[in-house]
Enzyme design. Sequence first.
Site, PDB file in Angstrom:
ATOM      1  N   GLU A  51     -16.663  -6.189  -5.344  1.00 53.70           N
ATOM      2  CA  GLU A  51     -16.265  -4.864  -5.165  1.00 53.70           C
ATOM      3  C   GLU A  51     -17.103  -3.968  -4.470  1.00 53.70           C
ATOM      4  O   GLU A  51     -18.186  -3.671  -4.697  1.00 53.70           O
ATOM      5  CB  GLU A  51     -16.088  -4.472  -6.638  1.00 53.70           C
ATOM      6  CG  GLU A  51     -14.628  -3.904  -7.074  1.00 53.70           C
ATOM      7  CD  GLU A  51     -13.375  -4.775  -7.159  1.00 53.70           C
ATOM      8  OE1 GLU A  51     -12.758  -4.515  -5.917  1.00 53.70           O
ATOM      9  OE2 GLU A  51     -13.363  -5.806  -7.693  1.00 53.70           O
ATOM     10  N   ASP A  54     -16.050  -4.337   0.670  1.00 49.87           N
ATOM     11  CA  ASP A  54     -15.281  -4.455   1.999  1.00 49.87           C
ATOM     12  C   ASP A  54     -15.786  -3.263   3.094  1.00 49.87           C
ATOM     13  O   ASP A  54     -15.703  -3.711   4.109  1.00 49.87           O
ATOM     14  CB  ASP A  54     -13.808  -4.370   1.604  1.00 49.87           C
ATOM     15  CG  ASP A  54     -13.370  -2.923   0.898  1.00 49.87           C
ATOM     16  OD1 ASP A  54     -14.249  -2.426   0.580  1.00 49.87           O
ATOM     17  OD2 ASP A  54     -12.099  -2.643   0.691  1.00 49.87           O
ATOM     18  N   SER A 144      -2.350  -3.452  -6.215  1.00 53.94           N
ATOM     19  CA  SER A 144      -1.938  -3.330  -4.759  1.00 53.94           C
ATOM     20  C   SER A 144      -0.392  -3.307  -4.590  1.00 53.94           C
ATOM     21  O   SER A 144      -0.037  -4.445  -3.678  1.00 53.94           O
ATOM     22  CB  SER A 144      -2.711  -4.380  -3.936  1.00 53.94           C
ATOM     23  OG  SER A 144      -3.163  -3.849  -2.857  1.00 53.94           O
ATOM     24  N   SER A 146       1.061  -1.294  -3.463  1.00 57.33           N
ATOM     25  CA  SER A 146       1.254  -0.515  -2.012  1.00 57.33           C
ATOM     26  C   SER A 146       1.054  -1.736  -1.088  1.00 57.33           C
ATOM     27  O   SER A 146       2.240  -1.812   0.036  1.00 57.33           O
ATOM     28  CB  SER A 146       0.306   0.661  -1.611  1.00 57.33           C
ATOM     29  OG  SER A 146      -1.038   0.029  -1.794  1.00 57.33           O
ATOM     30  N   GLU A 178      -0.513   2.020   6.195  1.00 55.44           N
ATOM     31  CA  GLU A 178      -1.404   2.573   5.033  1.00 55.44           C
ATOM     32  C   GLU A 178      -2.200   3.725   5.425  1.00 55.44           C
ATOM     33  O   GLU A 178      -2.182   4.696   4.855  1.00 55.44           O
ATOM     34  CB  GLU A 178      -1.670   1.639   3.809  1.00 55.44           C
ATOM     35  CG  GLU A 178      -2.112   2.466   2.740  1.00 55.44           C
ATOM     36  CD  GLU A 178      -2.095   1.393   1.520  1.00 55.44           C
ATOM     37  OE1 GLU A 178      -1.240   0.266   1.480  1.00 55.44           O
ATOM     38  OE2 GLU A 178      -2.572   1.803   0.336  1.00 55.44           O
ATOM     39  N   ASP A 190      -6.514  -5.673   1.014  1.00 52.34           N
ATOM     40  CA  ASP A 190      -5.369  -5.776  -0.006  1.00 52.34           C
ATOM     41  C   ASP A 190      -4.171  -6.397   1.092  1.00 52.34           C
ATOM     42  O   ASP A 190      -3.603  -7.418   0.405  1.00 52.34           O
ATOM     43  CB  ASP A 190      -4.947  -4.337  -0.099  1.00 52.34           C
ATOM     44  CG  ASP A 190      -5.765  -3.858  -1.326  1.00 52.34           C
ATOM     45  OD1 ASP A 190      -6.635  -4.512  -1.727  1.00 52.34           O
ATOM     46  OD2 ASP A 190      -5.639  -2.645  -1.873  1.00 52.34           O
ATOM     47  N   TYR A 242     -14.399   7.538  -4.743  1.00 50.28           N
ATOM     48  CA  TYR A 242     -14.505   6.417  -3.819  1.00 50.28           C
ATOM     49  C   TYR A 242     -15.098   6.975  -2.483  1.00 50.28           C
ATOM     50  O   TYR A 242     -15.947   6.449  -2.032  1.00 50.28           O
ATOM     51  CB  TYR A 242     -13.058   6.134  -3.535  1.00 50.28           C
ATOM     52  CG  TYR A 242     -12.940   5.103  -2.413  1.00 50.28           C
ATOM     53  CD1 TYR A 242     -12.931   3.634  -2.512  1.00 50.28           C
ATOM     54  CD2 TYR A 242     -12.528   5.635  -1.172  1.00 50.28           C
ATOM     55  CE1 TYR A 242     -12.812   2.786  -1.511  1.00 50.28           C
ATOM     56  CE2 TYR A 242     -12.340   4.635  -0.184  1.00 50.28           C
ATOM     57  CZ  TYR A 242     -12.565   3.260  -0.504  1.00 50.28           C
ATOM     58  OH  TYR A 242     -12.240   2.337   0.705  1.00 50.28           O
TER      59      TYR A 242
HETATM   60  P1  ADP Z   1      -1.438   0.290  -6.206  1.00 49.41           P
HETATM   61  O1  ADP Z   1      -2.742   0.138  -6.855  1.00 49.41           O
HETATM   62  O2  ADP Z   1      -0.348  -0.340  -7.009  1.00 49.41           O
HETATM   63  O3  ADP Z   1      -1.624  -0.134  -4.760  1.00 49.41           O
HETATM   64  P2  ADP Z   1      -1.263   2.724  -4.696  1.00 49.41           P
HETATM   65  O4  ADP Z   1      -1.433   4.113  -5.036  1.00 49.41           O
HETATM   66  O5  ADP Z   1      -2.167   2.263  -3.373  1.00 49.41           O
HETATM   67  O6  ADP Z   1      -1.334   1.917  -6.024  1.00 49.41           O
HETATM   68  O7  ADP Z   1       0.333   2.624  -4.329  1.00 49.41           O
HETATM   69  C1  ADP Z   1       1.221   2.941  -5.040  1.00 49.41           C
HETATM   70  C2  ADP Z   1       2.267   3.581  -4.445  1.00 49.41           C
HETATM   71  O8  ADP Z   1       3.109   2.689  -3.260  1.00 49.41           O
HETATM   72  C3  ADP Z   1       3.604   4.104  -5.324  1.00 49.41           C
HETATM   73  O9  ADP Z   1       3.176   5.360  -5.520  1.00 49.41           O
HETATM   74  C4  ADP Z   1       4.792   4.275  -4.277  1.00 49.41           C
HETATM   75  O10 ADP Z   1       4.646   5.312  -3.287  1.00 49.41           O
HETATM   76  C5  ADP Z   1       4.404   2.762  -3.470  1.00 49.41           C
HETATM   77  N1  ADP Z   1       5.221   1.531  -4.064  1.00 49.41           N
HETATM   78  C6  ADP Z   1       4.578   0.646  -4.501  1.00 49.41           C
HETATM   79  N2  ADP Z   1       5.601  -0.151  -4.947  1.00 49.41           N
HETATM   80  C7  ADP Z   1       6.758   0.311  -4.635  1.00 49.41           C
HETATM   81  C8  ADP Z   1       8.134  -0.174  -4.877  1.00 49.41           C
HETATM   82  N3  ADP Z   1       8.354  -1.204  -5.632  1.00 49.41           N
HETATM   83  N4  ADP Z   1       8.953   0.756  -4.510  1.00 49.41           N
HETATM   84  C9  ADP Z   1       8.651   1.899  -3.939  1.00 49.41           C
HETATM   85  N5  ADP Z   1       7.510   2.204  -3.796  1.00 49.41           N
HETATM   86  C10 ADP Z   1       6.380   1.517  -4.100  1.00 49.41           C
HETATM   87 MG    MG Z   2      -2.790   0.237  -3.081  1.00 51.17          MG
END
Ligand code: ADP
Ligand code: MG
Length: 400
Positions: A51, A54, A144, A146, A178, A190, A242
């Site tokens: 952790e 990276d 993850s 995103s 991203e 990720d 972070y």
């Molecule tokens: P995580 O830890 O889940 O990656 P992030 O903040 O990096 O959290 O990403 C979350 C964001 O990604 C959401 O707020 C949305 O904008 C987008 N996202 C993730 N999954 C979906 C989905 N299935 N449909 C639409 N947007 C999504």
């Molecule tokens: Mg994310």
Amino acid sequence: MTDRAGEVADPAPADPGRDVAGRAAAGFLHRYGEPPAGRWAAPGRANLIGEHTDYNDGFVLPFALPLRTVVAAAPRDGARWSVCSEFSEHPAEFGADEVAAPGRVTGWAAYVAGVVWALREAGHDVPGARLAVASDVPVGSGLSSSAALEAAVLAALVDLGGLELTAEQLPRLAQRAENAYVGAPTGIMDQSAVIRCRAGHALFLDCRTEAVEHIPFDLAAAGLAVLVVDTRAPHRHADGEYASRRAACESAAELLGVPALRDVPAADLGAALARLDDDETRRRVRHVVTEDQRVLDTVELLRAGRIRDVGPLLTASHASMRDDFEITVPEVDTAVEAALAAGAYGARMTGGGFGGCVLALVDAARADATADAVASAYAERGYRTPRFHRATPAPGAHRL
Ligand code: ADP
Ligand code: MG
């Protein structure tokens, strides 16, 4: 039409009890009035160990989760993209102008537009497409979602357009989407995990060279399970913290005269710490250097088939994040302590910190009892009820 046309064309309304692939197809049919040409899945991920290593050019060991995001898609004429997701009431549509530069598509659809943008930037002729997204990956919990969304969209567009890209090239493209289009700073872990992981394996990734090795991690065969506890703790100042940890590591590397903290071998840690006069900086450096070594030690144990013996390394990683890197919160520490008290071989926070998820290595037969123990500890302290997932190492992004 796909070879699963019967299932895809099922006119039943999407319902949450339905399998995620079925929901993506039903969402597509509902929105666009025709079945998709295909469906592409990408998993969420958990990081077994490594952790905040990276961005220090170090080592990580993530594995893909059985929780998946599925994109149902079909090509369309021209440079236009439509996308809907069960995550949002607001579908999006954009064309070449909007993907000409970052910032023009915002909100959740930016993750999709970012993938189109990154592919076009790299010189690929991206096909126009209609897309519908469904997901079982919890959003914003540090598993993850995103990267899963980026990877599923990327896989769909690469296949629909017959684009010439190797698996090695895809993580950088998704990361660029991203970082540069959405504007979220993340390392390469990720996207590498959700694209390149294999079932029954963890992905040993060298974040400096991007070299990967698939390390056997067959929990089921060993009678083990990884219990993922989604603490649902609110993320507290996670972005600022972070950035400050990252800055501290960079300035420590500069003080020590190395390109990155990865270049401080564990054997030289004492000498390196003696050259730093600030206690906080010393603790930050100690976390990163010992964490890199714990990844290497974990890989050695897994190569030898000794999964249980990884437990103490997980717990040591947690203590290092709690005491030296100071990125845990009481909900996270409580989940780790309760899991260990219930007999887990090891437990640690996974993800960037300040909330998010904990993972515990347990006997498969003890997974439910461990979850109960964590839930009771949360109830006693009045914390929000956590959610539990059982994680078996799953494959990376692929066509269904
Ligand atoms: P995580 O830890 O889940 O990656 P992030 O903040 O990096 O959290 O990403 C979350 C964001 O990604 C959401 O707020 C949305 O904008 C987008 N996202 C993730 N999954 C979906 C989905 N299935 N449909 C639409 N947007 C999504
Ligand atoms: Mg994310």
